[in-house]
Design an enzyme around this catalytic site. Structure first.
Site, short mmCIF file in Angstrom:
data_model
loop_
_atom_site.label_atom_id
_atom_site.label_comp_id
_atom_site.label_asym_id
_atom_site.label_seq_id
_atom_site.Cartn_x
_atom_site.Cartn_y
_atom_site.Cartn_z
N ARG A 116 0.84 -1.19 0.00
CA ARG A 116 0.00 0.00 0.00
C ARG A 116 0.88 1.25 0.00
O ARG A 116 1.95 1.26 0.64
CB ARG A 116 -0.85 -0.03 1.27
CG ARG A 116 -1.83 1.10 1.46
CD ARG A 116 -2.95 1.04 0.51
NE ARG A 116 -4.09 1.84 0.95
CZ ARG A 116 -5.09 2.16 0.13
NH1 ARG A 116 -5.10 1.79 -1.14
NH2 ARG A 116 -6.11 2.86 0.59
N THR A 125 -10.01 0.21 -10.01
CA THR A 125 -8.88 -0.45 -9.39
C THR A 125 -8.73 -1.67 -10.26
O THR A 125 -9.47 -1.81 -11.23
CB THR A 125 -9.26 -0.78 -7.93
OG1 THR A 125 -9.25 0.44 -7.21
CG2 THR A 125 -8.37 -1.78 -7.25
N THR A 145 -4.10 -0.57 -7.35
CA THR A 145 -4.86 0.62 -7.76
C THR A 145 -4.02 1.88 -7.81
O THR A 145 -2.97 1.97 -7.18
CB THR A 145 -6.04 0.84 -6.78
OG1 THR A 145 -6.92 1.81 -7.32
CG2 THR A 145 -5.58 1.27 -5.41
N ASN A 168 -6.18 4.40 -7.26
CA ASN A 168 -7.38 4.93 -6.61
C ASN A 168 -8.39 5.36 -7.67
O ASN A 168 -9.13 4.53 -8.14
CB ASN A 168 -7.06 6.05 -5.62
CG ASN A 168 -8.23 6.26 -4.65
OD1 ASN A 168 -9.09 5.41 -4.54
ND2 ASN A 168 -8.25 7.39 -3.96
N GLU A 211 -4.05 8.20 -3.81
CA GLU A 211 -4.49 7.35 -2.70
C GLU A 211 -4.67 8.13 -1.40
O GLU A 211 -5.32 7.65 -0.47
CB GLU A 211 -3.46 6.23 -2.49
CG GLU A 211 -4.07 4.88 -2.19
CD GLU A 211 -4.72 4.25 -3.40
OE1 GLU A 211 -5.90 3.91 -3.32
OE2 GLU A 211 -4.04 4.10 -4.44
N SER A 220 -7.77 0.96 3.30
CA SER A 220 -8.24 0.49 1.99
C SER A 220 -9.44 -0.43 2.14
O SER A 220 -9.71 -0.97 3.22
CB SER A 220 -7.11 -0.28 1.32
OG SER A 220 -7.55 -0.87 0.11
N SER A 221 -10.16 -0.60 1.03
CA SER A 221 -11.24 -1.61 0.97
C SER A 221 -10.83 -2.80 0.12
O SER A 221 -11.62 -3.73 -0.07
CB SER A 221 -12.51 -1.01 0.36
OG SER A 221 -12.95 0.07 1.12
N GLY A 258 -13.85 0.47 -5.18
CA GLY A 258 -13.88 1.35 -4.00
C GLY A 258 -14.59 0.66 -2.86
O GLY A 258 -14.32 -0.50 -2.53
O1 DON Z 1 -7.97 1.19 -1.50
C1 DON Z 1 -9.14 1.44 -1.73
O2 DON Z 1 -10.06 0.97 -1.10
C2 DON Z 1 -9.46 2.36 -2.89
N1 DON Z 1 -8.35 3.21 -3.16
C3 DON Z 1 -9.82 1.53 -4.05
C4 DON Z 1 -10.24 2.37 -5.21
C5 DON Z 1 -11.07 1.66 -6.16
O3 DON Z 1 -11.36 0.51 -6.03
C6 DON Z 1 -11.56 2.46 -7.28
N2 DON Z 1 -12.42 1.71 -8.07
N3 DON Z 1 -12.97 0.99 -8.58
#
Ligand code: DON
Length: 585
Positions: A104, A390, A408, A410, A429, A461-462, A483
């Protein structure tokens, strides 16, 4: 491709109609992904999947293939594939040994809690999203290098070559990518200090055009020759720092030199007796929230109720609401905040949380608070207006080693800042931190002290790269972009396969829904619930809002997954929502 897309969409419509009756998926028409005897790669782009499968055929293992896929995606899928971003890896070796790698991004040393606030203490809109100040210290190159050093079999240089060739020779841009690049053209011009990249003579891209990336090829060659030093030191590092200085960026040489990815214990928990879920721990919220959802849902007879019946959907929505309330208060970078990890997953705690679920009535989110698990020190929208990307890839090699990686920038194309002379995009990010308690980030997520900005801290993060075992054997490898919707998409796919007996491809194709505590709304792909089920859910008190059809850009998640079937063959499933490609042999 188009024909395939139409057929699969037709299937999805048929599929969703059938499921509206609450029938089990086994009663429905079967639809399977790519079937392979030995090994498989699924990623967001055909050229990246090809790079991976060729490495496997050369005798590389799953980690070797992952490195090749990762760098290829940075070239051919630049809206999410990256060297200027970061991500997470879950690894299961053929003998069952588990590991996870956190690569990350980190907050630069000059970052601080009030970085995105004005003099009155208000969040400056989009300051953490657009331009140089949104960039965290990238982790991808160190992540790939670190994973390869520990597990790789083939020479590092061989793994970089497919990406270098794709960048140097150019690759054919698809219609979708052309549209994305055209849509973002103004932002590239506005936030990059160079107008040099992603331009063509007519300034409009169309499918079939060739994109050559000569500066990116040179950067990749430096990484090929010098490993992590080819990025964090020398010419690439100089170009990054020069880029920062041309605007309001804060990443320094010291930040780059200091960046290190971290091996962490994966988050592990059972689903019912037979299944073990292995996923990413903090600084991702993915693993903990996923396990909370699964372990709350397993207390209800969802199999009997059927796929996306009102009763099943209700329980899943309520479990999601509870898990996201905990996420906002209790989760952050464990190196900076005492995350009550064990408490959040304790049987007794989850049993109490699940008791908050009323089986016939929706809870209002304002009445749902984070719980108080053992060890807790902490407490308390909108969905993204723009589509974001992502990317996730899943790999199984011929020995049975499995790798699940989500990575990602982001937003689409991250901060929209190209590093001039180096030819790659930087992430944004930093927006994943909580800029201020009670203020939503671009995914409508809330945060608190646990995820406040601090120098060298990792933003929450997710991302939920996940591996599932059945009776101690490899069963499923999966993950997705999206996201805040990442965790709920992984949750739904696990239930689709285990409870509703779908093939991997049926599961990946199935329409999805999402709840994240705040806003108090169930977001759905239009195909998810028919009028009757939607009305039943509304009668229970759910507020339902369509994100559009799953063939729109506003789909929920884009899951790339591999299932080990009963006959021991692999079923590799690429999500129909994109140009994702499953290859195997
Ligand atoms: O780490 C995260 O949770 C986000 N930065 C992920 C971003 C993301 O998945 C964008 N889209 N689909």
């Amino acid at each position: 491709m188009r024909a395939f897309f139409c057929i699969t969409i037709l299937f999805v419509f048929t599929f969703s109609c059938q499921t509206k009756t609450g029938k089990s998926a086994s009663e429905m028409a079967k639809f399977t992904g790519t079937i392979a005897d030995s090994a498989a790669v699924v990623s967001a782009h055909p050229f990246a999947s090809k790079a991976g499968i060729e490495i496997l055929k050369k005798g590389g293992n799953a980690v070797d293939a992952a490195v090749a896929v990762h760098f290829a995606l940075a070239v051919v899928y630049p809206r999410a594939g990256n060297i200027g971003g970061g991500g997470f890896m879950i690894l299961r070796e053929a003998d069952g040994k588990l590991n996870s790698l956190d690569f990350r991004e980190k907050c630069p040393a000059a970052g601080h809690r009030d970085l995105y606030l004005d003099a009155d203490g208000n969040v400056v809109p989009r300051l953490s999203i657009d331009g140089h100040l949104g960039a965290g210290v990238p982790g991808s190159v160190d992540g790939m290098y670190t994973a390869h050093k520990k597990y790789g079999k083939l020479d590092w240089k061989v793994l970089l070559q497919p990406a270098i060739d794709l960048a140097e020779d150019g690759h054919m841009v698809s219609e979708i990518e052309a549209e994305y690049m055209n849509d973002n053209r103004e932002k590239f011009d506005k936030f990059s200090t160079t107008g040099k990249y992603f331009t063509n003579p007519s300034n409009r891209w169309k499918g079939g055009d060739k994109l050559k990336q000569i500066d990116l090829a040179a950067t990749l060659k430096r990484i090929q020759t010098n490993g992590r030093s080819g990025f964090y030191e020398g010419q690439t590092a100089d170009l990054i720092v020069d880029e920062m200085k041309r605007s309001n960026g804060i990443i320094t040489h010291t930040d780059l030199l200091a960046y290190r990815s971290v091996w962490r214990e994966p988050i592990i928990g059972n689903y019912k007796n037979d299944y073990r879920i292995i996923s990413m721990g903090p600084p991702s919220s993915g693993g903990i929230a996923l396990l909370q959802m699964c372990e709350m849902a397993e207390r209800f007879p969802v199999k009997e109720w059927g796929f996306q019946s009102a009763k099943t959907a209700h329980i899943m929505i309520e479990a999601e609401r509870l898990a996201y309330a905990d996420r906002a208060s209790h989760l952050g970078d464990p190196d900076f905040f005492p995350v009550p990890l064990e408490g959040l997953l304790e049987e007794q705690y989850l049993s109490q949380r699940a008791k908050l679920i009323n089986q016939s009535e929706a809870t209002r989110s304002k009445n749902v608070k984070a719980g108080s698990p053992k060890g807790a020190t902490a407490v308390e929208g909108k969905m993204p207006a723009e589509s974001n990307e992502t990317t996730h890839y899943s790999i199984v090699d011929k020995w049975g080693n499995a790798v699940s990686i989500t990575t990602t920038l982001n937003s689409n194309y991250g901060s929209k800042v190209f590093v001039a002379g180096a030819g790659f995009l930087l992430n944004n990010e930093m927006d994943d931190f909580s800029a201020k308690p009670g203020v939503y980030n671009q995914f409508g997520l809330l945060g608190n002290e646990a995820n406040a900005i601090a120098p060298e801290k990792r933003m929450l993060s997710s991302m939920t790269p996940t591996i599932v075992e059945k009776e101690g054997e490899l069963f499923m490898v999966l993950g997705t972009p999206g996201g805040a919707t990442i965790i709920t998409s992984v949750f739904q796919n696990i239930l689709n396969v285990i409870e509703f007996e779908m093939s991997m491809q049926e599961s990946v194709n199935a329409p999805r829904f999402h709840h994240q505590w705040f806003p108090d709304t169930v977001y759905v792909e239009e195909e998810a619930f028919n009028v009757e089920i939607k009305s039943d859910l509304e009668k229970m008190g759910h507020r339902i809002k369509s994100r559009g059809s799953l063939i729109d850009k506003n789909y929920i998640g884009k899951v790339d997954a591999i299932l080990v079937r009963k006959d021991a063959k692999l079923e590799a499933a690429a999500d129909i929502r994109g140009e994702d490609t499953a290859l195997g042999y």
